[in-house]
Structures are given as structure tokens and as C-alpha cells.
Design an enzyme around this catalytic site. Sequence first.
Site, PDB file in Angstrom:
ATOM      1  CG  ASP A  62      -2.088   0.926   1.107  1.00 50.22           C
ATOM      2  OD1 ASP A  62      -1.913   2.047   0.580  1.00 50.22           O
ATOM      3  OD2 ASP A  62      -3.195   0.547   1.526  1.00 50.22           O
ATOM      4  CB  SER A 112      -6.193   2.281   0.035  1.00 49.72           C
ATOM      5  OG  SER A 112      -4.887   2.784   0.150  1.00 49.72           O
ATOM      6  CG  HIS A 173      -7.075   0.218   6.530  1.00 46.52           C
ATOM      7  ND1 HIS A 173      -6.335   0.669   5.468  1.00 46.52           N
ATOM      8  CD2 HIS A 173      -7.229   1.277   7.366  1.00 46.52           C
ATOM      9  CE1 HIS A 173      -6.033   1.955   5.653  1.00 46.52           C
ATOM     10  NE2 HIS A 173      -6.569   2.338   6.797  1.00 46.52           N
ATOM     11  CB  THR A 175      -5.935  -3.138   1.072  1.00 47.36           C
ATOM     12  OG1 THR A 175      -5.411  -1.885   0.610  1.00 47.36           O
ATOM     13  CG2 THR A 175      -5.429  -4.258   0.192  1.00 47.36           C
ATOM     14  CG  PHE A 290      -1.516 -10.227  16.129  1.00 50.52           C
ATOM     15  CD1 PHE A 290      -1.306 -11.235  17.056  1.00 50.52           C
ATOM     16  CD2 PHE A 290      -1.548 -10.579  14.785  1.00 50.52           C
ATOM     17  CE1 PHE A 290      -1.119 -12.550  16.662  1.00 50.52           C
ATOM     18  CE2 PHE A 290      -1.368 -11.891  14.378  1.00 50.52           C
ATOM     19  CZ  PHE A 290      -1.150 -12.883  15.320  1.00 50.52           C
ATOM     20  CD  GLU A 291      -1.108  -3.821  18.693  1.00 51.08           C
ATOM     21  OE1 GLU A 291      -1.744  -2.991  19.371  1.00 51.08           O
ATOM     22  OE2 GLU A 291      -0.053  -4.360  19.095  1.00 51.08           O
ATOM     23  CG  ASP A 306       1.857  -7.514  18.099  1.00 51.29           C
ATOM     24  OD1 ASP A 306       0.986  -8.193  18.674  1.00 51.29           O
ATOM     25  OD2 ASP A 306       1.967  -6.281  18.227  1.00 51.29           O
ATOM     26  CG  HIS A 341      -1.033   8.916   4.580  1.00 52.49           C
ATOM     27  ND1 HIS A 341      -1.424   9.839   3.627  1.00 52.49           N
ATOM     28  CD2 HIS A 341      -1.609   7.739   4.219  1.00 52.49           C
ATOM     29  CE1 HIS A 341      -2.199   9.238   2.730  1.00 52.49           C
ATOM     30  NE2 HIS A 341      -2.318   7.970   3.063  1.00 52.49           N
ATOM     31  CG  HIS A 453      -2.773   8.424  -1.778  1.00 51.67           C
ATOM     32  ND1 HIS A 453      -3.977   7.743  -1.840  1.00 51.67           N
ATOM     33  CD2 HIS A 453      -2.267   8.186  -0.536  1.00 51.67           C
ATOM     34  CE1 HIS A 453      -4.183   7.116  -0.706  1.00 51.67           C
ATOM     35  NE2 HIS A 453      -3.171   7.377   0.105  1.00 51.67           N
TER      36      HIS A 453
END
Length: 533
Positions: A62, A112, A173, A175, A290-291, A306, A341, A453
Site C-alpha cells: 500500500d 486505497s 481497512h 485493502t 493482534f491490535e 506480535d 502519510h 497520494h
Amino acid sequence: MESTRLSVLALFLLVAFGSSSAKVEEENPEFWRSQAKKTLQSALDRKLNTNVAKNILFFLGDGMGITTYTAARILKGQLQNQSGEETVMTMDTFPNVGLAKTYSVDFQISDSAATATAYLCGVKTNLNVIGLSGAARNGICKTQKGNEVTSILKWAKDAGKSVGIVTSTRVQHATPATTYAHSASRKWYSDADMPASAKVDGCTDISSQLIRNTDIDVIIGGGRKYMTPQGTKDPEYPRDYASRGKRKDGRNLINEWQKLKIGKVAHYVWNKTDFDAVDPENTDYLMALFEPGDLRFEVERDPRMDPSITETTEKAIRILQKNPKGFFLLVEGGRIDQAHHKGRAYMALHETVALDNAIAKGLELTKEAETLTVVMADHSHPLTFNGFPFRGQSILGKSPLWATDMMPYTTLMYGNGPGHKIINGKRPDLRNVTTKGKDYLQLAAVPLQSTTHSGEDVAVLARGPMAHLFQGVQEQSYIAHAMAYAACVGADLRHCQGPVLHSTTIDSNNPASASSALLSSVLSALLALKVLI
């Protein structure tokens, strides 16, 4: 005028007297001729792999534009105590390379969500829209109905393959969400993120679609807080209110997912200890979150809590590859984009190197004869690679050629972003500033809180069955159709309707393989006959 003369003089001195770190053999013309001869012969010896792809291994960087790709190659080499420029990344070894145009239906520079809908669903759409055609409108629920488009993950599942998603972001998210969801807004992670009007009009949040739309075998990433009722304490950060559950409907989607898998061997894990304990050979389904949100950047990851993206990729493949019909797996290096970003090139490049390591693991675990592996980016970022740095100079360092204000500048900079630091008409003096650290923000020309982007084409790299389809300059929406054709999933099944099943590979030392190959050929011939009749 005087400053220009000084710049020209400085460049002359660099070229004339600058110490070169080039290897001695590179000064010999025969070094380059011999290298080119080997590369040419390798290209001449290459045979087209026209097999039907049993597996599709799709790696998505990404925000991994060409500049990021190049800079990460140099960083990877420098992390191995090489000069870096000549380093060969795993993705560099892919024999087929093309370019994809990334614009969306409504914007010249895309995001994305729209790009994922293109390369996963084969249809271009509007900014911020997931799994819907260009007839849908950003944030307007009523435009969803009738405009849904499905992804190659679903096509593969419908064909009997096992499917999975691995990401370094939250699994909701843009993607990964595009593989299973249809949403007028990429930001509707949970019902708490949706406007009341969207709920009234019948739209559902992305998390609820994750467990209902498609039966996904492996789900690995972050995003726990979007799955549990509002106020639910996070198992890892119980005192952090921002990490607590967000859902207003009271649903615990993790529990619901587990109930849906009764009768199967399904594991939900949230830490590395439990993840490591999962035996791929005896696992049908795995959900690993994991988060509470996105995973940590690779350089800040706690290896005790992780796993790396290489480890998650390996676990996913080992679970999925048990299916004799094959698998489709999306692996996203999603935090490359998030680092850009923030204007943090250090983080973005390390995330790219981590993705390249995962690609190497993917190739190690699969066979090229039966696995189509594709690597690409969804879009780029306005990262520039400039100046005249010496060979071997740190990619995160400064150009030895100073600017007209007689101050140094970094080799990597951004066109816009949080790194804009012009004060009273002057930029910072970097002579005594360390630019190689993970927290350094590269200078940016235009002040923005978040780097945007950029709109240039992105690279598409492929190897394995029908990899030669990924060449030239194509629309991004072409990618899904090319992958589907190679694997004989989706609507276009011409590739597996010939008189011989192309994916048949006979091992003369394995009678079972030979028998299976013969049976496949017979079945394919019967199928072809039926089509002709």
C-alpha cells in the site's frame, strides 16, 4: 547568480574529486558485459508458464510507488552492509513487469478503497468506495443497492479454493475489506462509525460483513476494537480507553465468528504465544487480531507479542495450502502508506523491506509451476529521490551537494506533508541534524497534516502460471481479470476448457502424481467435449 555558480562548482568538485565507493570490478567494462550476457541468456531461456494457477499469492504494498520501491532496495542492501544500489530484492527477481494506471472514476489521484476495488473486483469506482461500482456515491448508503461487485477472493472461494487475508493494518481497512465487503464508505469500520441515516437505509458496517459475506479461512491483522461491544476492555491494553470496544449494537463479532465455526477447528488468537501454538495441519479457520487498530510499525513491533508479516504469511499459507483445489491469499504491507502519510520515510522503507521478506517466504513455501505470485502497489506517494548522493551513501542521509541557500538537504523529500518547516522564509539547517532516525520527518514543499497520494502508474510484478499476462501499461482493473483467468475462477473459464488441463505437471518419480495428472487430463477433455456439444 553567485549561488548558482557555487552549486555548479560544488558539483564539479564532487564529480572530479569525490571518493567513489564503487567496487573495483565495476571499473572494468567486462564486468557489465558479462552481467548483461547472463541476464540476456536467462531471458532467452525463459519458457512461458501456461499452467492453470492452482494458487494465487497476491502481495500488495500500500503506497509502494516506484520511488519507495527503489529506495527500499537500497535500504535493504545497506542493512546488509552493502552499498545498496546493486541489491536484488526478492520482488526484483520476478520476470514479468508491467504498469497499472491508478486513477479512479471521479479523481485523477485515487485512494486505497477505489484502487482495491479495481485490482480485486476488476471494476473502477469512486474515491472512498469499497466493493461497489462507479454508480455508487461516497458515503451515500442508498447508492449501494444493486451496485455491488464481488472480488477475486470470493470467486476463488466459489471455485472451492481456500482463501485468506493477511495485513499489517486493521482487517477492516480499505485493502483487505474490499475482498469481502460492499460499503459506500471505507470508514464504516463498525456500526459506531456509521451515520444513523445509513443504518436506517439498511447498510451494514464492514466488521459485520467480515464474518457474514464470505467464508474466509484465514483472517490475520488488527482491528479488535471494531468487533466488540462499546466499552469492552482490550485484553492487551485493559486500561486504555481508546483501545476498548466500539460497537453500539452490543454484538461481539468474535464470539459470533466462533459460533459460526462450530464443528470445525477454528482458532481466535490475539497474541504471538497463542498464534505460535496454532498448528496449521490441524486448523480449518484462523482469526488473529493482534491490535485494537492497526499493527505496530515493523521497527516498533514487540516480537514477544506480535508476529512479523513474514510469520503471518507463513502461517496463512500453511493453513490454506492443505486444500487440494488451491488457495487465494492477499498479503498487504499496509503501513507503508501510513508511514508516508506521516512523512516518515524511514518507517515506510522498513515496512517495504519487511514486505519483501514476506514475499521471499511465500516463494519458499509454494511452487512456481502452480502458484501465480503477483506483487504490486495500489498507488504512490509524492516521495522524491534527489540530489547527487555518492554510491553507498545512506538512502536516509543528505545530498553532498548543497542547495543555493548553502545548506544541505536530504536525498528523500516529500512534495507535501507534515515535514514542511519553512520559518520566516527559511528552511531548517540540517548540518547538525540526524536524518537517519525513525522519527525524523523528511522536508516537504507544501504544508499538510498528512502527505497525500500521488498519481503516477505503479509497478506490477508477476511470476508463475500465466505471469506473462502482466505486462505493458494497463488499467488497474485489468489485474483482477488476469489473475482470475490464470486460475480459472470467476466468469472467464476459457483457460481450463481446453483439451488438456494446463496445470497438469507429471512427476515421473511419483505414480500418484502421474495418475492424478492423467485423470485431470481426461476430465478436462470431457469438459471440452461437453462445451463443443
